[in-house]
Design a protein around this motif. Structure first.
Motif, PDB file in Angstrom:
ATOM      1  N   ILE A  71       2.365  10.138   2.558  1.00  0.00           N
ATOM      2  CA  ILE A  71       1.224   9.213   2.621  1.00  0.00           C
ATOM      3  C   ILE A  71       0.352   9.475   3.842  1.00  0.00           C
ATOM      4  N   PRO A  72       0.901   9.518   5.072  1.00  0.00           N
ATOM      5  CA  PRO A  72       0.024   9.772   6.226  1.00  0.00           C
ATOM      6  C   PRO A  72      -0.605  11.161   6.216  1.00  0.00           C
ATOM      7  N   LEU A  73       0.059  12.134   5.621  1.00  0.00           N
ATOM      8  CA  LEU A  73      -0.508  13.485   5.562  1.00  0.00           C
ATOM      9  C   LEU A  73      -1.748  13.530   4.681  1.00  0.00           C
ATOM     10  N   LEU A  74      -1.788  12.661   3.663  1.00  0.00           N
ATOM     11  CA  LEU A  74      -2.939  12.628   2.765  1.00  0.00           C
ATOM     12  C   LEU A  74      -4.026  11.675   3.245  1.00  0.00           C
ATOM     13  N   THR A  75      -3.631  10.562   3.842  1.00  0.00           N
ATOM     14  CA  THR A  75      -4.648   9.609   4.300  1.00  0.00           C
ATOM     15  C   THR A  75      -5.320  10.070   5.580  1.00  0.00           C
ATOM     16  N   ASP A  76      -4.583  10.768   6.434  1.00  0.00           N
ATOM     17  CA  ASP A  76      -5.110  11.138   7.751  1.00  0.00           C
ATOM     18  C   ASP A  76      -4.808  12.602   8.067  1.00  0.00           C
ATOM     19  N   PRO A  77      -5.369  13.530   7.280  1.00  0.00           N
ATOM     20  CA  PRO A  77      -5.029  14.945   7.480  1.00  0.00           C
ATOM     21  C   PRO A  77      -5.389  15.459   8.871  1.00  0.00           C
ATOM     22  N   ALA A  78      -6.424  14.895   9.493  1.00  0.00           N
ATOM     23  CA  ALA A  78      -6.852  15.380  10.807  1.00  0.00           C
ATOM     24  C   ALA A  78      -5.751  15.228  11.851  1.00  0.00           C
TER      25      ALA A  78
ATOM     26  N   TYR B 227      -2.740  15.762  11.415  1.00  0.00           N
ATOM     27  CA  TYR B 227      -1.660  16.710  11.122  1.00  0.00           C
ATOM     28  C   TYR B 227      -2.204  18.127  10.950  1.00  0.00           C
ATOM     29  N   GLY B 228      -3.292  18.409  11.643  1.00  0.00           N
ATOM     30  CA  GLY B 228      -3.848  19.755  11.641  1.00  0.00           C
ATOM     31  C   GLY B 228      -4.748  20.069  10.475  1.00  0.00           C
ATOM     32  N   GLY B 229      -5.093  19.072   9.659  1.00  0.00           N
ATOM     33  CA  GLY B 229      -5.952  19.288   8.501  1.00  0.00           C
ATOM     34  C   GLY B 229      -7.391  18.878   8.752  1.00  0.00           C
ATOM     35  N   ASP B 230      -8.174  18.920   7.697  1.00  0.00           N
ATOM     36  CA  ASP B 230      -9.594  18.587   7.749  1.00  0.00           C
ATOM     37  C   ASP B 230      -9.776  17.135   7.313  1.00  0.00           C
ATOM     38  N   PRO B 231     -10.456  16.300   8.121  1.00  0.00           N
ATOM     39  CA  PRO B 231     -10.660  14.903   7.720  1.00  0.00           C
ATOM     40  C   PRO B 231     -11.433  14.771   6.413  1.00  0.00           C
ATOM     41  N   LYS B 232     -12.181  15.805   6.025  1.00  0.00           N
ATOM     42  CA  LYS B 232     -12.910  15.766   4.751  1.00  0.00           C
ATOM     43  C   LYS B 232     -11.958  15.813   3.541  1.00  0.00           C
ATOM     44  N   ASP B 233     -10.689  16.138   3.787  1.00  0.00           N
ATOM     45  CA  ASP B 233      -9.712  16.230   2.702  1.00  0.00           C
ATOM     46  C   ASP B 233      -8.866  14.969   2.570  1.00  0.00           C
ATOM     47  N   SER B 234      -9.317  13.861   3.125  1.00  0.00           N
ATOM     48  CA  SER B 234      -8.496  12.646   3.102  1.00  0.00           C
ATOM     49  C   SER B 234      -8.532  11.947   1.748  1.00  0.00           C
ATOM     50  N   PHE B 235      -7.516  11.129   1.505  1.00  0.00           N
ATOM     51  CA  PHE B 235      -7.367  10.372   0.265  1.00  0.00           C
ATOM     52  C   PHE B 235      -7.101   8.903   0.581  1.00  0.00           C
ATOM     53  N   ASP B 236      -7.544   8.035  -0.295  1.00  0.00           N
ATOM     54  CA  ASP B 236      -6.963   6.695  -0.401  1.00  0.00           C
ATOM     55  C   ASP B 236      -5.728   6.864  -1.271  1.00  0.00           C
ATOM     56  N   VAL B 237      -4.566   6.484  -0.759  1.00  0.00           N
ATOM     57  CA  VAL B 237      -3.319   6.750  -1.468  1.00  0.00           C
ATOM     58  C   VAL B 237      -2.743   5.463  -2.048  1.00  0.00           C
ATOM     59  N   ILE B 238      -2.485   5.486  -3.344  1.00  0.00           N
ATOM     60  CA  ILE B 238      -1.874   4.361  -4.050  1.00  0.00           C
ATOM     61  C   ILE B 238      -0.540   4.844  -4.620  1.00  0.00           C
ATOM     62  N   VAL B 239       0.540   4.169  -4.254  1.00  0.00           N
ATOM     63  CA  VAL B 239       1.874   4.546  -4.730  1.00  0.00           C
ATOM     64  C   VAL B 239       2.534   3.316  -5.342  1.00  0.00           C
ATOM     65  N   PRO B 240       2.494   3.178  -6.670  1.00  0.00           N
ATOM     66  CA  PRO B 240       3.149   2.032  -7.302  1.00  0.00           C
ATOM     67  C   PRO B 240       4.627   2.291  -7.559  1.00  0.00           C
ATOM     68  N   SER B 241       5.380   1.206  -7.646  1.00  0.00           N
ATOM     69  CA  SER B 241       6.745   1.274  -8.161  1.00  0.00           C
ATOM     70  C   SER B 241       6.680   1.112  -9.674  1.00  0.00           C
ATOM     71  N   LEU B 242       7.310   2.023 -10.397  1.00  0.00           N
ATOM     72  CA  LEU B 242       7.330   1.938 -11.849  1.00  0.00           C
ATOM     73  C   LEU B 242       7.878   0.581 -12.304  1.00  0.00           C
ATOM     74  N   PRO B 243       7.460   0.064 -13.444  1.00  0.00           N
ATOM     75  CA  PRO B 243       8.038  -1.174 -13.976  1.00  0.00           C
ATOM     76  C   PRO B 243       9.559  -1.067 -14.090  1.00  0.00           C
ATOM     77  N   GLY B 244      10.254  -2.076 -13.561  1.00  0.00           N
ATOM     78  CA  GLY B 244      11.704  -2.054 -13.605  1.00  0.00           C
ATOM     79  C   GLY B 244      12.348  -1.240 -12.513  1.00  0.00           C
ATOM     80  N   PHE B 245      11.565  -0.749 -11.568  1.00  0.00           N
ATOM     81  CA  PHE B 245      12.062   0.013 -10.422  1.00  0.00           C
ATOM     82  C   PHE B 245      11.746  -0.754  -9.139  1.00  0.00           C
TER      83      PHE B 245
END
Length: 384
Positions: free
Chosen positions: A112-119, A121-139
């Motif tokens: 999650i932090p590698l995708l939301t804040d690539p800068a 971790y040595g990445g380009d801030p232009k490659d950032s994501f809003d990250v949504i991680v759901p728990s599957l139903p029943g999990f």
């Protein structure tokens, strides 16, 4: 129910009950020198349970998990728990990441932090994501369906509602592995207009290749896949047969015994990861136990295994997927898919053989997977 904040807090009496159970275990015997050949190894499991009972601190991990921005909303009568972390960049694109079994939303905790804040971790801030991680139903922290038929297709429809109606995204990215691969492919098949593209770390067991009797029409790669897959199912697929046919019977033992639950899950983490037979090469004891705890504390091992039954009995067929598709294959994963089949059935625009890692991709190699996801979606970003 609209989107509401979610905070994990397990009642003290649940933890007290768990401690009591871990102090009163009736262990089975094990054949001398059999190791892991016949299932979870007794010596290893005793050591792990000793650590669980004497040193593991759920409250510490609960506090760490609550550092993520978590929410809950009701979709189709099911309360869906999800992490939603906003990107730190000039133009983040939303991405929904779907986990599988026997992991949980924690599969993506490290990435999650590698995708939301690539800068950071040595990445380009232009490659950032809003990250949504759901728990599957029943999990885990999502509620369990009270009716049959909630399969990969139905979950994909729920995810479309979550992303568009509940979170307000017009277009988004989607990625997943294991059950998450199936959910992501149904999402792409039924709602291509919503997606920039999809990214997969596996394609599951390709049933139509296993049941094909027209051997002459299969490529050499596909014939080899069929042989490997059938061998794997014969040697390793017992869990799948049980969960696809009699999940309720299995649920009684796993819901009542934390050690039984640990044995059922831990064996898969060892067999499916790139650990060379030594779990500590890939996972800490705390990491493994926290995954077990998510199932135990929510009593969702039974409802999670029902997903196998639903997918075996009620899934509609998938057609050709037109959405641009990236595939990253980790060498120690389960029965790697043939590229020939993938190209015929998906719009493959990126195919990468990763240097290392196994089935639990984002847990084992978060940096490698994050780099691959950033690279795949880079052409689909639009400057504001």
């Amino acid at each position: 129910m609209s989107v509401e904040r979610f905070h994990i807090h397990i009642a003290d009496e649940v933890l007290v009950d768990l401690k009591r159970r871990l102090q009163h275990i009736r262990w089975p015997d094990q054949l001398e020198n059999s190791g892991w050949d016949r299932g979870a190894d007794l010596t290893y499991l005793k050591s792990l349970v000793s650590y669980w009972r004497e040193q593991y601190d759920w409250r510490e991990h609960e506090s760490q998990l609550n550092r993520f921005s978590q929410f809950c909303c009701n979709i189709n009568g099911i309360d869906v728990h999800f992490v939603h972390e906003c990107g730190k960049g000039p133009n983040p694109i939303p991405i929904i990441l779907t986990h599988g079994w026997p992991d949980s939303y924690l599969r993506y905790q490290k990435i999650i932090p590698l995708l939301t804040d690539p800068a950071s971790y040595g990445g380009d801030p232009k490659d950032s994501f809003d990250v949504i991680v759901p728990s599957l139903p029943g999990f885990g922290f999502s509620s369990s369906p009270d009716h049959p038929g909630v399969n990969n297709y139905q979950v994909s429809e729920m995810w479309a509602k979550l992303m568009t109606k509940e979170l307000g995204y017009g277009k988004f990215a989607a990625a997943g592995g294991d059950i998450g691969s199936g959910v992501t492919r149904y999402l792409a098949s039924n709602h291509p207009e919503l997606l920039f593209g999809i990214h997969l770390t596996d394609i599951g067991i390709i049933r139509d290749l296993l049941t094909s009797h027209e051997q002459v029409k299969l490529s050499e790669e596909e014939l080899q896949y069929k042989k490997r897959a059938l061998e794997w199912i014969s040697l390793e697929g017992g869990y799948m047969s049980i969960q696809s046919t009699r999940p309720q019977t299995l649920a009684y033992g796993l819901s009542d015994s934390p050690v039984g639950l640990a044995g059922w899950i831990i064996e898969k983490f060892r067999a499916w990861s790139d650990c060379g037979g030594d779990l500590c090469q890939r996972f800490s004891e705390d990491e493994l136990i926290t995954h077990i705890m998510v199932y135990w504390l929510t009593n969702t091992i039974g409802s999670s295994t029902r997903m196998y039954y639903e997918n075996s009995h009620s899934l509609p067929p998938l057609g050709y997927i037109k959405v641009p598709t990236g595939v990253a294959l980790f060498p120690a994963d389960i029965v790697l898919p043939p590229k020939d089949w993938a190209v015929r059935n998906l719009n493959i625009t990126r195919w990468t053989n990763m240097a290392r890692g196994g089935h639990f991709t984002a847990m084992e190699e978060p940096e490698l997977l994050a780099q691959e996801i950033r690279a795949f979606y880079k052409p689909y970003r639009v400057e504001k």
